[in-house]
Design an enzyme around this catalytic site. Structure first.
Site, short mmCIF file in Angstrom:
data_model
loop_
_atom_site.label_atom_id
_atom_site.label_comp_id
_atom_site.label_asym_id
_atom_site.label_seq_id
_atom_site.Cartn_x
_atom_site.Cartn_y
_atom_site.Cartn_z
CD GLU A 60 -2.86 -0.92 2.46
OE1 GLU A 60 -3.83 -1.69 2.51
OE2 GLU A 60 -2.61 -0.09 3.35
CG ASP A 71 -4.39 7.39 8.47
OD1 ASP A 71 -4.35 6.15 8.47
OD2 ASP A 71 -4.54 8.06 7.44
CE1 TYR A 185 -6.86 -2.96 6.59
CE2 TYR A 185 -6.17 -1.38 4.92
CZ TYR A 185 -6.06 -1.91 6.19
OH TYR A 185 -5.15 -1.37 7.05
#
Lengths: 273, 411
Positions: A60, A71, A185
């Site tokens: 990634e 994040d 994912y």
């Protein structure tokens, strides 16, 4: 379902190739996250190469954004540092092109919507394909939020990597999987990225529940920081994503430490039987 | 009832793609997957609340008995003389409990949180007004309250930090990025991603992912509903113009919304031009930005060539935000509302003039709208009365203005 067609016209392996091979051999894919431009462009290129050589099956490549609201602190820090060092969307694509000179490890571009929206989705997908990307994951473009943008990814020939969360309802899991390709994912804990000493104990049950509904390969990430955890997750899922812990290794000991960390994960994953 | 303007419908599935999530091309739900279920839950709870008369009765009673509504519509005769036009009316949101319009929304959302069984509340705040209004609602309803505030704003607005703490809230300074409202919002969203099961996020403006922009607008539209009734009673006609300041845009959407279908009423939003649009140091998303995605919605956004969000600037912390509510973007592009920008210097002049002329010290945010009327009042009042949304009082800004004018030694 849209199968991966991303590399049909080239000789690069596709994401589907990687997972098909992994399923045949019982080997989970190691999927590290590398932030383009962290701590600078040259170092991140060196880390891409080191990751491929340390046994990464898919990489990634993060394109930094000023407001990385999905994040945790570690990846935020990396993104801010990369932006300060001058990283851009085109800069990240240049890194990918340079990586492609001597490596064929599939790459998923990982970012937020606004930089791509500004670039122009169609133009971005074309440029990403040209640079050698196989997939695209947009953290703040959940399945179904903007069908036109999502279909531009698919028709442009990139795998559309979609996310699943512990809060995703069972009915929605199926809908998310239908429009995705490459792999799914799964965010292994409710929360933003960041190394955790313990993975959720319910992980096995959660992975099984998803597997019962979807056929795409399933990678698990967000919080994996030790070889033991990687081996545990690799035993349950088709792929193991590692992000914050790799950034921390690079912060501490540079590319060399990052490579050593990935090798330790790879070895633990291969040894788990 | 206040919330009867809503058009939210839920089919329990991928609502981001449905029309109720958008205003033309703007709005939507550009959020991490983890939040989708919570947004669905909120949308559903809100839809149920709209058809529950107990909910609206309780909300109306709290607005009356706790917030102090209806707020007056005050004729500003000395301001009229100064401008040389009129009549000009001030919709007095500064007289609400906690001193601004923010409380209308926090009471409504706290009621929704209780309905959903969520016992923990988070919020972001810039100047601290929304943080104080959230902390107030949480005290009233016995909810745990965490407020994220940019570290720079924590320093600039120490009094509001203490006020929130007095009300039982925990204030968490945010050190990342620009250390202001944008980053406080990032951090609030991160918190919500982590604790979404037991937490409701009371967002402070008509921004964020659907259903927030519509929900906050509905709770704030009590401003416009009252103003509409009041002006009809006082003047026997609708206003020619309605003027409000726009940061995220909640007081403006609240007062605009009940007038949107009155085609002859001009709607004017006043953004912060900071040190001037040309300087690049401003917060005028609608006047100088372009469509992009921040904090879950597509809307006009200050950004650079590479799609990185550009730092905003305004003397007013409440307008110091690079985005704007998606419905404003829609009203701009459709031509239904007009957006202008007023710089720091003119806003300061407006702050002083309203104090001197009417005995009302306005919030620095509101002062931008006052300043616009000082210059453009004759034009706005040509066809009839003007209503200005006096969104908040300026007590919170007194120290900041003193410092800005070199009189910090007073404090």
């Amino acid at each position: 379902m849209t199968e991966s067609v991303s590399s049909a016209s080239t000789r690069l392996p596709t994401i589907a190739d990687v997972f098909n091979r992994g399923r045949e051999t019982g080997r989970a894919a190691l999927i590290p996250y590398v932030c383009a431009g962290f701590p600078d462009a040259d170092t991140s290129l060196a880390l891409l190469r080191e990751a491929a050589e340390a046994g990464a099956d898919v990489i990634e490549l993060g394109i930094p954004f000023s407001d990385p609201l999905a994040d945790g602190p570690t990846i935020q820090r990396a993104a801010f540092r990369a932006l300060e060092a001058g990283m851009t969307v085109n800069g990240a694509l240049t890194l990918l092109r340079q990586f492609r000179v001597d490596h064929d490890t599939p790459v998923v571009l990982f970012t937020y919507l606004n930089p791509i929206h500004r670039y122009g989705m169609d133009r971005f997908v074309e440029a990403a394909r040209d640079a050698g990307a196989q997939g695209l994951l947009i953290t703040d473009l959940p399945a179904g939020a903007d069908p036109a943008l999502e279909s531009a990814v698919r028709t442009g020939g990139l795998d559309l990597i979609r996310l699943l969360a512990p809060t995703t309802t069972p009915a929605r899991v199926s809908r998310v999987a239908e429009g995705g390709s490459g792999f799914l994912y799964y965010i292994s804990r409710t929360g933003v990225t960041g190394a955790r000493t313990e993975l959720r104990t319910e992980l096995a049950r959660e992975v099984e529940a998803i597997r019962a509904r979807v056929s795409l390969p399933l990678a698990v990430g967000f919080g994996i920081s030790t070889p033991e955890q990687a081996a545990l997750v690799g035993g349950l899922a088709d792929g193991v994503v590692v992000g914050s812990a790799l950034v921390e290794a690079v912060e501490t000991g540079g590319v060399e430490a990052g490579g050593a960390f990935l090798r330790s994960l790879r070895e633990a994953m291969d040894r788990r039987e | 009832m206040t919330t009867s303007q809503a058009h939210t419908h839920s089919d329990g599935a991928d609502q981001a793609a449905t029309s109720s999530a958008r205003f033309g091309p703007f709005g939507g739900r550009y959020v991490p997957e983890t939040l989708i279920a919570a947004l669905d839950e909120l949308e559903e709870a809100y839809r149920e609340a709209l058809s529950d008369s107990d909910f609206s009765d309780e909300f109306q009673a709290l607005l009356r008995d706790y917030v102090g509504r209806p707020s007056p519509l005050t004729r500003a005769r000395r301001l009229e003389s100064e401008v040389g036009a009129g009549p000009i009316y001030l919709k007095r949101e500064d007289l609400n409990h906690t001193g601004a319009h923010k409380i209308n929304n926090t009471i409504g959302q706290a009621l929704l949180a209780r309905r959903m069984g969520k016992e923990r509340i988070i919020a972001e705040t810039g100047a601290g007004q929304h943080g104080v209004a959230t902390a107030t609602a949480c005290a009233l309803f016995d909810l745990e309250c965490v407020v994220y505030m940019g570290a720079e704003d924590v320093e600039r607005q120490a009094l509001n930090v203490f006020r929130m703490e007095l009300l039982g809230a925990e204030v968490r300074p945010v050190d990342s990025g620009t250390r202001t409202l944008k980053d406080a919002t990032n951090e609030a969203i991160r918190d919500w991603v982590t604790r979404v099961e037991d937490t409701h996020y009371i967002i402070g403006s008509v921004v964020g992912p659907a259903p927030f922009p519509r929900l906050v607008r509905d709770f704030q539209s009590v401003i416009g509903q009252e103003a509409r009734e009041q002006i009809l009673e006082l003047e026997g006609r609708l206003p020619a113009s309605v003027v409000a300041c726009v940061g995220g845009g909640s007081n403006a959407m609240g007062i605009f919304h009940p007038f949107v279908n009155d085609a002859d009423v001009r709607l004017v939003g006043v953004e912060a031009a900071g040190e001037g649009i040309a300087s690049g140091h401003h917060s005028a998303s609608l006047s100088a930005g372009r469509p992009g995605v921040l904090h879950g919605a597509m809307s006009y956004l200050l950004q650079d060539e590479d799609g990185q969000v550009a730092p905003a600037h305004s003397i007013s912390a409440g307008l110091d935000y690079p985005g704007v509510g998606p419905e404003h973007s829609f009203l701009k592009d459709s031509g239904r509302a007009h957006y202008v920008a007023v710089d720091d210097e003119r806003a300061l002049a407006g702050f002083h003039r309203l104090a001197e002329l009417e005995g009302i010290i306005p919030a620095l945010e509101t002062a931008h709208a006052v300043a616009y009327l000082l210059d453009e009042g004759p034009r706005e009042a040509r066809e009839g009365p003007v209503v200005l949304c006096l969104s908040g009082r300026g007590d919170k800004d007194v120290a900041h203005v003193a410092r800005a004018e070199g009189r910090g030694s007073l404090l």
